[in-house]
Design a protein around this motif. Structure first.
Motif, PDB file in Angstrom:
ATOM      1  N   SER A  12      60.866   2.419  78.094  1.00 52.31           N
ATOM      2  CA  SER A  12      61.820   3.264  77.370  1.00 52.31           C
ATOM      3  C   SER A  12      61.760   3.009  75.863  1.00 52.31           C
ATOM      4  O   SER A  12      61.437   1.915  75.392  1.00 52.31           O
ATOM      5  N   THR A  13      62.102   4.030  75.123  1.00 54.08           N
ATOM      6  CA  THR A  13      62.145   3.941  73.663  1.00 54.08           C
ATOM      7  C   THR A  13      63.179   2.923  73.215  1.00 54.08           C
ATOM      8  O   THR A  13      62.930   2.150  72.277  1.00 54.08           O
ATOM      9  N   ILE A  14      64.319   2.898  73.891  1.00 59.32           N
ATOM     10  CA  ILE A  14      65.385   1.972  73.495  1.00 59.32           C
ATOM     11  C   ILE A  14      64.945   0.517  73.680  1.00 59.32           C
ATOM     12  O   ILE A  14      65.228  -0.338  72.844  1.00 59.32           O
ATOM     13  N   TRP A  15      64.205   0.205  74.784  1.00 61.31           N
ATOM     14  CA  TRP A  15      63.721  -1.164  74.983  1.00 61.31           C
ATOM     15  C   TRP A  15      62.656  -1.507  73.947  1.00 61.31           C
ATOM     16  O   TRP A  15      62.678  -2.586  73.356  1.00 61.31           O
ATOM     17  N   ARG A  16      61.719  -0.604  73.713  1.00 59.63           N
ATOM     18  CA  ARG A  16      60.650  -0.876  72.746  1.00 59.63           C
ATOM     19  C   ARG A  16      61.226  -1.135  71.355  1.00 59.63           C
ATOM     20  O   ARG A  16      60.771  -2.026  70.638  1.00 59.63           O
ATOM     21  N   SER A  17      62.230  -0.384  70.995  1.00 57.98           N
ATOM     22  CA  SER A  17      62.898  -0.573  69.708  1.00 57.98           C
ATOM     23  C   SER A  17      63.630  -1.918  69.657  1.00 57.98           C
ATOM     24  O   SER A  17      63.525  -2.655  68.668  1.00 57.98           O
ATOM     25  N   LYS A  18      64.343  -2.239  70.723  1.00 57.81           N
ATOM     26  CA  LYS A  18      65.079  -3.517  70.792  1.00 57.81           C
ATOM     27  C   LYS A  18      64.099  -4.682  70.754  1.00 57.81           C
ATOM     28  O   LYS A  18      64.327  -5.693  70.083  1.00 57.81           O
ATOM     29  N   ARG A  19      62.992  -4.575  71.470  1.00 59.28           N
ATOM     30  CA  ARG A  19      61.969  -5.622  71.512  1.00 59.28           C
ATOM     31  C   ARG A  19      61.453  -5.903  70.094  1.00 59.28           C
ATOM     32  O   ARG A  19      61.370  -7.058  69.676  1.00 59.28           O
ATOM     33  N   LYS A  20      61.111  -4.856  69.359  1.00 57.72           N
ATOM     34  CA  LYS A  20      60.641  -5.022  67.974  1.00 57.72           C
ATOM     35  C   LYS A  20      61.707  -5.687  67.111  1.00 57.72           C
ATOM     36  O   LYS A  20      61.404  -6.554  66.296  1.00 57.72           O
ATOM     37  N   GLU A  21      62.946  -5.283  67.303  1.00 59.64           N
ATOM     38  CA  GLU A  21      64.067  -5.846  66.541  1.00 59.64           C
ATOM     39  C   GLU A  21      64.215  -7.352  66.796  1.00 59.64           C
ATOM     40  O   GLU A  21      64.400  -8.137  65.864  1.00 59.64           O
ATOM     41  N   ILE A  22      64.108  -7.746  68.059  1.00 55.26           N
ATOM     42  CA  ILE A  22      64.259  -9.160  68.417  1.00 55.26           C
ATOM     43  C   ILE A  22      63.079  -9.976  67.902  1.00 55.26           C
ATOM     44  O   ILE A  22      63.254 -11.085  67.382  1.00 55.26           O
ATOM     45  N   LEU A  23      61.868  -9.456  68.028  1.00 59.50           N
ATOM     46  CA  LEU A  23      60.705 -10.161  67.494  1.00 59.50           C
ATOM     47  C   LEU A  23      60.843 -10.356  65.984  1.00 59.50           C
ATOM     48  O   LEU A  23      60.555 -11.434  65.469  1.00 59.50           O
ATOM     49  N   LYS A  24      61.315  -9.326  65.288  1.00 57.65           N
ATOM     50  CA  LYS A  24      61.534  -9.441  63.840  1.00 57.65           C
ATOM     51  C   LYS A  24      62.620 -10.472  63.541  1.00 57.65           C
ATOM     52  O   LYS A  24      62.467 -11.294  62.632  1.00 57.65           O
ATOM     53  N   ARG A  54      71.591  -9.428  85.719  1.00 60.73           N
ATOM     54  CA  ARG A  54      72.564  -8.952  84.729  1.00 60.73           C
ATOM     55  C   ARG A  54      72.025  -7.754  83.956  1.00 60.73           C
ATOM     56  O   ARG A  54      71.732  -7.856  82.762  1.00 60.73           O
ATOM     57  N   PRO A  55      71.867  -6.609  84.612  1.00 56.93           N
ATOM     58  CA  PRO A  55      71.378  -5.422  83.899  1.00 56.93           C
ATOM     59  C   PRO A  55      72.301  -4.989  82.758  1.00 56.93           C
ATOM     60  O   PRO A  55      71.858  -4.339  81.815  1.00 56.93           O
ATOM     61  N   ASP A  56      73.561  -5.400  82.828  1.00 54.61           N
ATOM     62  CA  ASP A  56      74.505  -5.062  81.760  1.00 54.61           C
ATOM     63  C   ASP A  56      74.172  -5.777  80.440  1.00 54.61           C
ATOM     64  O   ASP A  56      74.621  -5.371  79.379  1.00 54.61           O
ATOM     65  N   LEU A  57      73.347  -6.829  80.508  1.00 57.90           N
ATOM     66  CA  LEU A  57      72.955  -7.580  79.310  1.00 57.90           C
ATOM     67  C   LEU A  57      71.534  -7.225  78.858  1.00 57.90           C
ATOM     68  O   LEU A  57      70.962  -7.924  78.023  1.00 57.90           O
ATOM     69  N   ALA A  58      70.989  -6.153  79.384  1.00 55.75           N
ATOM     70  CA  ALA A  58      69.598  -5.776  79.125  1.00 55.75           C
ATOM     71  C   ALA A  58      69.267  -5.636  77.648  1.00 55.75           C
ATOM     72  O   ALA A  58      68.164  -5.980  77.220  1.00 55.75           O
ATOM     73  N   LEU A  59      70.215  -5.166  76.852  1.00 60.26           N
ATOM     74  CA  LEU A  59      69.955  -4.904  75.437  1.00 60.26           C
ATOM     75  C   LEU A  59      70.857  -5.700  74.499  1.00 60.26           C
ATOM     76  O   LEU A  59      70.966  -5.392  73.310  1.00 60.26           O
ATOM     77  N   VAL A  60      71.465  -6.753  75.018  1.00 61.00           N
ATOM     78  CA  VAL A  60      72.374  -7.590  74.228  1.00 61.00           C
ATOM     79  C   VAL A  60      71.557  -8.659  73.495  1.00 61.00           C
ATOM     80  O   VAL A  60      70.861  -9.458  74.127  1.00 61.00           O
ATOM     81  N   ASP A  61      71.641  -8.655  72.173  1.00 56.22           N
ATOM     82  CA  ASP A  61      70.837  -9.573  71.353  1.00 56.22           C
ATOM     83  C   ASP A  61      70.939 -11.030  71.785  1.00 56.22           C
ATOM     84  O   ASP A  61      69.931 -11.737  71.830  1.00 56.22           O
TER      85      ASP A  61
END
Length: 95
Positions: A12-24, A54-61
């Protein structure tokens, strides 16, 4: 508990974006190696509390951590079971 389709999520676009954000955020450094005084380039973003639990934490920094492939494999030993190794059976020696 709601189930999650892992393939769809990780593409998903949202995961790919979050992944880049966390790596940065983590300067593209493996945070596990860094905590042990070493340096490795981070290749993965790891869910501290597993996505399946915990799918509810999938995008939590605060639940995401940049790690190298080696550390990610250590954190997920269940993924290291290689079926090819299991299939290779040494035949009994016959003298």
């Amino acid at each position: 508990m709601k189930t999650i389709n892992y393939n769809t999520f990780y593409r998903s676009t949202i995961w790919r974006s979050k992944r880049k954000e966390i790596l940065k955020r983590d300067n593209n450094e493996c945070q596990r190696c860094k905590s042990n005084g070493r340096y490795s380039k981070a290749d993965c973003v790891h869910h501290i509390k597993f996505l399946k639990d915990r799918p509810d934490l999938a995008l939590v920094d605060s639940n995401l951590l940049s790690v190298c492939d080696i550390c990610h494999n250590i954190l997920h030993p269940e993924k290291l079971h290689n079926n090819d190794v299991v299939k290779r059976v040494v035949s009994e020696e016959k003298w």
